[in-house]
Write an enzyme that holds these catalytic residues in place. Sequence first.
Site, short mmCIF file in Angstrom:
data_model
loop_
_atom_site.label_atom_id
_atom_site.label_comp_id
_atom_site.label_asym_id
_atom_site.label_seq_id
_atom_site.Cartn_x
_atom_site.Cartn_y
_atom_site.Cartn_z
N GLY A 29 0.82 -1.21 0.00
CA GLY A 29 0.00 0.00 0.00
C GLY A 29 0.85 1.25 0.00
N LEU A 31 0.47 3.67 -2.05
CA LEU A 31 0.84 3.54 -3.46
C LEU A 31 1.33 4.87 -4.05
CD1 LEU A 31 -2.11 1.27 -4.64
CD2 LEU A 31 0.13 0.59 -3.75
N HIS A 32 2.28 4.76 -4.97
CA HIS A 32 2.81 5.93 -5.68
C HIS A 32 2.95 5.56 -7.16
CE1 HIS A 32 6.54 3.67 -5.62
NE2 HIS A 32 6.51 3.63 -4.30
N GLY A 34 5.28 4.57 -8.95
CA GLY A 34 6.00 3.33 -9.23
C GLY A 34 5.06 2.13 -9.19
N HIS A 35 4.22 2.08 -8.14
CA HIS A 35 3.25 0.97 -8.06
C HIS A 35 2.29 1.00 -9.25
CE1 HIS A 35 4.09 1.48 -3.60
NE2 HIS A 35 4.29 0.19 -3.76
N GLY A 144 8.69 -4.33 -8.60
CA GLY A 144 9.46 -3.14 -8.97
C GLY A 144 10.95 -3.43 -8.92
N VAL A 173 10.54 4.16 -11.14
CA VAL A 173 10.03 5.49 -11.54
C VAL A 173 10.74 6.52 -10.66
CG1 VAL A 173 7.99 6.98 -11.66
CG2 VAL A 173 7.81 4.54 -12.21
#
Length: 289
Positions: A29, A31-32, A34-35, A144, A173
Amino acid sequence: MDLIRCRGELKRLDSLRGLDPLCFVPTMGALHAGHLDLVKRAKAHGPTVVSIFVNPMQFGPGEDFDRYPRNLDDDLILLAPLGVDAVFVPAVAEMYARPDGVSVRAGARAAGLCGARRPGHFDGVVTVVAKLFHMVRPDIAVFGRKDAQQCLVIEEMVRDLAMGIRLLDVPTVRADDGLAMSSRNRFLDAVDRGRALALSRALGAAHRAIEEGERGIAVLEDLMALELADVDVVDYASVLSVPELERAESASGRLLLAIAAHVGPTRLIDNLVLEVDGNIVRETPLLEG
Ligand code: PAF
C-alpha cells in the site's frame, strides 16, 4: 473493482481465470507512481489482482512497521481508474493464523545487501509472497526493479519451490530530480529530501564511469561512496553480479549497482541494473520474464 478481505472470498477470483494470464501485483500500500506502473504492466497481460498488506514478518525490531503509511482509501482511488479487477486486503490474522506456523527461508541471494543489514527480512518477504501466491494463484507476478534484491530472492524461491509463476520486473520510476519513488519518501523533510538525491547521483556517477571505460569494482564503489558523503549512514554501496549477487571481479556482464543509506530517520534504497558487453553499456531487466 472487487474488494476481497478474507481467504473465503478469494474464490471470486475464479471468474477472472480464462484465456489471458491472471496477473498479480503484491504491495504494502501507500501507493505511488512506481506501483501504478506495475499495475499498468500487469494489466497489459491480463486481469489483475493487487494485494495491499503491510507484512509484519518482514520488519525487524525497531524498524518502521508501526509508522509505515497506511491509506487504504487513497490507494483504492488510485487503483480504480487503472481497471484493476480485484484488490486483496487481508488482515494480519488472515495471513498469520498461528505465531509458530510454517514459514519459508530465503535462499543464497538473500545473504548480502539488505539481507545482511536486516536479518530475517527476506524470510518475511518470501513467506508472505509464497502465501499470497498460493492464495491468488497468479500466472504472472509483477515487482518493482527498485527492490532489486527482493526480485532476485523471489525469483530464487519460485525456481527452487517450482511455483511455476512468471515474474516480471518494471523499471524504477523517478521524480524529475532523480529521486526514486518510494512509500518512505513521505518521511523526508525538505532538507532530507535534498540530501536523498545523493543516492541517484552516486549511481549516475558510477554509471558514467563504466560508460567511460572504468571496470574496477573498488574504484566504482569508491566513486559512489564519495557522492554519499553527506548522508547519515551508508549501509552499502556495492557492485555485484546478477543474478547471484556475488562480488563481481570486474564491471562486465550483468551487474547490480546497489545502495542503501539512512537520510535522517529514513532508510532508502536505490539501484541500477546494467549489462556491460565490451564497450556497450545498457540498462537491462533483472528477471528473465
Ligand atoms: O515490495 C513490497 O512492497 C513487499 O516487500 C511485498 C513484495 C509486497 C511483500 O510484502
